[in-house]
Write a protein that holds these residues in place. Structure first.
Motif, PDB file in Angstrom:
ATOM      1  N   ILE A  30      11.272  -1.266  -2.623  1.00  0.00           N
ATOM      2  CA  ILE A  30      10.887  -0.035  -1.925  1.00  0.00           C
ATOM      3  C   ILE A  30      11.984   1.023  -2.071  1.00  0.00           C
ATOM      4  CG2 ILE A  30      10.419   0.962   0.352  1.00  0.00           C
ATOM      5  CD1 ILE A  30       9.163  -1.833   1.053  1.00  0.00           C
ATOM      6  N   GLU A  31      13.232   0.611  -1.887  1.00  0.00           N
ATOM      7  CA  GLU A  31      14.350   1.552  -2.021  1.00  0.00           C
ATOM      8  C   GLU A  31      14.478   2.081  -3.446  1.00  0.00           C
ATOM      9  OE1 GLU A  31      17.793  -0.443  -0.437  1.00  0.00           O
ATOM     10  OE2 GLU A  31      16.944  -0.452   1.603  1.00  0.00           O
ATOM     11  N   ALA A  32      14.195   1.237  -4.437  1.00  0.00           N
ATOM     12  CA  ALA A  32      14.253   1.690  -5.828  1.00  0.00           C
ATOM     13  C   ALA A  32      13.229   2.787  -6.097  1.00  0.00           C
ATOM     14  CB  ALA A  32      14.030   0.516  -6.780  1.00  0.00           C
ATOM     15  N   LEU A  33      12.148   2.777  -5.347  1.00  0.00           N
ATOM     16  CA  LEU A  33      11.131   3.832  -5.468  1.00  0.00           C
ATOM     17  C   LEU A  33      11.494   5.074  -4.657  1.00  0.00           C
ATOM     18  CD1 LEU A  33       7.928   1.622  -5.282  1.00  0.00           C
ATOM     19  CD2 LEU A  33       8.718   2.942  -7.271  1.00  0.00           C
ATOM     20  N   GLY A  34      12.619   4.992  -3.921  1.00  0.00           N
ATOM     21  CA  GLY A  34      13.055   6.123  -3.111  1.00  0.00           C
ATOM     22  C   GLY A  34      12.299   6.248  -1.805  1.00  0.00           C
ATOM     23  N   LYS A  35      11.789   5.125  -1.310  1.00  0.00           N
ATOM     24  CA  LYS A  35      11.000   5.138  -0.082  1.00  0.00           C
ATOM     25  C   LYS A  35      11.675   4.321   1.007  1.00  0.00           C
ATOM     26  CE  LYS A  35       6.718   5.788  -2.579  1.00  0.00           C
ATOM     27  NZ  LYS A  35       5.335   5.382  -2.751  1.00  0.00           N
ATOM     28  N   ASP A  36      11.170   4.466   2.219  1.00  0.00           N
ATOM     29  CA  ASP A  36      11.651   3.750   3.394  1.00  0.00           C
ATOM     30  C   ASP A  36      10.716   2.575   3.670  1.00  0.00           C
ATOM     31  OD1 ASP A  36      13.060   3.591   6.116  1.00  0.00           O
ATOM     32  OD2 ASP A  36      10.943   3.883   6.672  1.00  0.00           O
ATOM     33  N   ALA A  37      11.273   1.404   3.969  1.00  0.00           N
ATOM     34  CA  ALA A  37      10.471   0.199   4.154  1.00  0.00           C
ATOM     35  C   ALA A  37       9.486   0.314   5.325  1.00  0.00           C
ATOM     36  CB  ALA A  37      11.380  -1.011   4.346  1.00  0.00           C
ATOM     37  N   PHE A  38       9.932   0.806   6.464  1.00  0.00           N
ATOM     38  CA  PHE A  38       9.024   0.896   7.614  1.00  0.00           C
ATOM     39  C   PHE A  38       7.881   1.869   7.322  1.00  0.00           C
ATOM     40  CE2 PHE A  38       7.526   2.342  11.768  1.00  0.00           C
ATOM     41  CZ  PHE A  38       7.221   1.114  12.342  1.00  0.00           C
ATOM     42  N   THR A  39       8.211   3.002   6.732  1.00  0.00           N
ATOM     43  CA  THR A  39       7.191   3.995   6.380  1.00  0.00           C
ATOM     44  C   THR A  39       6.199   3.411   5.382  1.00  0.00           C
ATOM     45  OG1 THR A  39       8.759   5.774   6.796  1.00  0.00           O
ATOM     46  CG2 THR A  39       6.824   6.321   5.467  1.00  0.00           C
ATOM     47  N   SER A  40       6.686   2.651   4.415  1.00  0.00           N
ATOM     48  CA  SER A  40       5.803   2.047   3.416  1.00  0.00           C
ATOM     49  C   SER A  40       4.852   1.039   4.051  1.00  0.00           C
ATOM     50  CB  SER A  40       6.629   1.373   2.321  1.00  0.00           C
ATOM     51  OG  SER A  40       7.358   2.335   1.605  1.00  0.00           O
ATOM     52  N   LEU A  41       5.362   0.206   4.945  1.00  0.00           N
ATOM     53  CA  LEU A  41       4.504  -0.750   5.638  1.00  0.00           C
ATOM     54  C   LEU A  41       3.460  -0.038   6.495  1.00  0.00           C
ATOM     55  CD1 LEU A  41       7.169  -3.392   6.619  1.00  0.00           C
ATOM     56  CD2 LEU A  41       5.028  -3.914   5.443  1.00  0.00           C
ATOM     57  N   ARG A  42       3.892   0.966   7.226  1.00  0.00           N
ATOM     58  CA  ARG A  42       2.970   1.718   8.088  1.00  0.00           C
ATOM     59  C   ARG A  42       1.901   2.419   7.247  1.00  0.00           C
ATOM     60  NH1 ARG A  42       6.132   5.461  11.556  1.00  0.00           N
ATOM     61  NH2 ARG A  42       6.063   6.697   9.682  1.00  0.00           N
ATOM     62  N   GLN A  43       2.302   2.985   6.121  1.00  0.00           N
ATOM     63  CA  GLN A  43       1.345   3.662   5.241  1.00  0.00           C
ATOM     64  C   GLN A  43       0.338   2.661   4.666  1.00  0.00           C
ATOM     65  OE1 GLN A  43       3.214   5.712   1.982  1.00  0.00           O
ATOM     66  NE2 GLN A  43       1.287   6.531   1.227  1.00  0.00           N
ATOM     67  N   GLY A  44       0.824   1.498   4.234  1.00  0.00           N
ATOM     68  CA  GLY A  44      -0.077   0.468   3.728  1.00  0.00           C
ATOM     69  C   GLY A  44      -1.065   0.011   4.791  1.00  0.00           C
ATOM     70  N   PHE A  45      -0.570  -0.160   6.011  1.00  0.00           N
ATOM     71  CA  PHE A  45      -1.423  -0.552   7.129  1.00  0.00           C
ATOM     72  C   PHE A  45      -2.523   0.489   7.361  1.00  0.00           C
ATOM     73  CE2 PHE A  45      -2.214  -0.071  11.739  1.00  0.00           C
ATOM     74  CZ  PHE A  45      -2.836  -1.281  11.998  1.00  0.00           C
ATOM     75  N   ARG A  46      -2.157   1.755   7.358  1.00  0.00           N
ATOM     76  CA  ARG A  46      -3.121   2.834   7.648  1.00  0.00           C
ATOM     77  C   ARG A  46      -4.107   3.078   6.509  1.00  0.00           C
ATOM     78  NH1 ARG A  46       1.024   7.248  10.213  1.00  0.00           N
ATOM     79  NH2 ARG A  46       1.215   6.266  12.262  1.00  0.00           N
ATOM     80  N   GLU A  47      -3.640   2.971   5.259  1.00  0.00           N
ATOM     81  CA  GLU A  47      -4.468   3.391   4.131  1.00  0.00           C
ATOM     82  C   GLU A  47      -5.260   2.274   3.475  1.00  0.00           C
ATOM     83  OE1 GLU A  47      -2.142   5.755   1.432  1.00  0.00           O
ATOM     84  OE2 GLU A  47      -1.486   7.106   3.026  1.00  0.00           O
ATOM     85  N   SER A  48      -4.906   1.022   3.762  1.00  0.00           N
ATOM     86  CA  SER A  48      -5.666  -0.091   3.178  1.00  0.00           C
ATOM     87  C   SER A  48      -7.025  -0.192   3.854  1.00  0.00           C
ATOM     88  CB  SER A  48      -4.905  -1.404   3.356  1.00  0.00           C
ATOM     89  OG  SER A  48      -3.749  -1.412   2.560  1.00  0.00           O
ATOM     90  N   ALA A  49      -7.983  -0.692   3.104  1.00  0.00           N
ATOM     91  CA  ALA A  49      -9.345  -0.732   3.621  1.00  0.00           C
ATOM     92  C   ALA A  49      -9.901  -2.152   3.572  1.00  0.00           C
ATOM     93  CB  ALA A  49     -10.222   0.227   2.821  1.00  0.00           C
ATOM     94  N   PRO A  50      -9.606  -2.987   4.569  1.00  0.00           N
ATOM     95  CA  PRO A  50      -8.597  -2.913   5.627  1.00  0.00           C
ATOM     96  C   PRO A  50      -7.285  -3.559   5.189  1.00  0.00           C
ATOM     97  CG  PRO A  50     -10.017  -4.789   6.051  1.00  0.00           C
ATOM     98  CD  PRO A  50     -10.515  -4.136   4.775  1.00  0.00           C
ATOM     99  N   CYS A  51      -6.338  -3.603   6.098  1.00  0.00           N
ATOM    100  CA  CYS A  51      -5.058  -4.263   5.877  1.00  0.00           C
ATOM    101  C   CYS A  51      -5.148  -5.666   6.485  1.00  0.00           C
ATOM    102  CB  CYS A  51      -3.938  -3.467   6.546  1.00  0.00           C
ATOM    103  SG  CYS A  51      -2.277  -4.098   6.204  1.00  0.00           S
ATOM    104  N   TYR A  52      -4.536  -6.621   5.817  1.00  0.00           N
ATOM    105  CA  TYR A  52      -4.552  -8.005   6.286  1.00  0.00           C
ATOM    106  C   TYR A  52      -3.137  -8.502   6.506  1.00  0.00           C
ATOM    107  CZ  TYR A  52      -9.395  -7.990   4.767  1.00  0.00           C
ATOM    108  OH  TYR A  52     -10.722  -7.694   4.622  1.00  0.00           O
ATOM    109  N   THR A  53      -3.021  -9.540   7.327  1.00  0.00           N
ATOM    110  CA  THR A  53      -1.738 -10.184   7.600  1.00  0.00           C
ATOM    111  C   THR A  53      -1.856 -11.669   7.303  1.00  0.00           C
ATOM    112  OG1 THR A  53      -1.260  -8.595   9.370  1.00  0.00           O
ATOM    113  CG2 THR A  53       0.019 -10.633   9.362  1.00  0.00           C
ATOM    114  N   TRP A  54      -0.882 -12.168   6.526  1.00  0.00           N
ATOM    115  CA  TRP A  54      -0.768 -13.611   6.375  1.00  0.00           C
ATOM    116  C   TRP A  54       0.096 -14.089   7.530  1.00  0.00           C
ATOM    117  CZ3 TRP A  54       3.620 -16.724   4.496  1.00  0.00           C
ATOM    118  CH2 TRP A  54       3.314 -18.088   4.459  1.00  0.00           C
ATOM    119  N   MET A  55      -0.479 -14.946   8.352  1.00  0.00           N
ATOM    120  CA  MET A  55       0.214 -15.505   9.506  1.00  0.00           C
ATOM    121  C   MET A  55       0.696 -16.898   9.129  1.00  0.00           C
ATOM    122  SD  MET A  55      -0.273 -13.153  11.882  1.00  0.00           S
ATOM    123  CE  MET A  55      -0.035 -13.917  13.470  1.00  0.00           C
ATOM    124  N   TYR A  56       1.948 -17.188   9.435  1.00  0.00           N
ATOM    125  CA  TYR A  56       2.448 -18.550   9.294  1.00  0.00           C
ATOM    126  C   TYR A  56       2.844 -19.034  10.685  1.00  0.00           C
ATOM    127  CZ  TYR A  56       4.779 -22.767   8.025  1.00  0.00           C
ATOM    128  OH  TYR A  56       5.116 -24.092   7.946  1.00  0.00           O
TER     129      TYR A  56
END
Length: 150
Positions: free
Chosen positions: A27-53
């Motif tokens: 994420i940093e190599a792309l010049g982005k912030d990790a929290f922002t990237s996760l939040r964006q993925g959560f909002r923009e995915s149709a839908p977003c899923y979580t692997w729970m362990y």
């Protein structure tokens, strides 16, 4: 419970707080912030899923549509992926078929430095297309894609 669930907002912070170093580096190599990237993925995915362990949010994944029939597939996770490799593969590999079902094409880029990610992407049936220099430091990334329903 170990398995795939539809993501909740609280899963974003849980995964972020334990994010794998390889994912942070990418994420940093792309010049982005990790929290922002996760939040964006959560909002923009149709839908977003979580692997729970064992009831712990351990990876967020999804597909972000970007044109008719095409989506950017993505996943960011915690060290539970490597620590519990068998459970991850047993759950997430079969789920991949369901995840990509709505799209004719899924694609994205992967940090060339991460051979583990690249092996997993190849295992899922993706083809590597081109090497691209990306981010503020022009780091090498590999573009990958897969035609689904072929």
């Amino acid at each position: 419970m170990t398995g795939i669930v539809e993501s909740k907002k609280s899963h974003v912070a849980a995964v972020y707080n334990n994010l794998r170093q390889a994912d942070r580096d990418e994420i940093e190599a792309l010049g982005k912030d990790a929290f922002t990237s996760l939040r964006q993925g959560f909002r923009e995915s149709a839908p977003c899923y979580t692997w729970m362990y064992e009831d712990e949010p351990s990876a967020l994944l999804g597909c972000v549509p970007y044109s008719n029939g095409a989506a950017a597939i993505w996943m960011l996770g915690t060290d539970n992926i490597a620590d519990h490799r068998y459970a991850f593969m047993k759950t997430c590999v079969p789920f991949h078929k369901e995840l990509v079902r709505p799209y004719q094409l899924t694609a994205n880029v992967v940090d060339e430095r991460n051979e583990v990610h690249m092996r997993f992407i190849r295992y899922l049936g993706y083809n590597f297309i081109a090497r691209r220099l990306m981010g503020p430091n022009q780091m090498p990334f590999i573009e990958f894609a897969r035609l689904n329903h072929v």
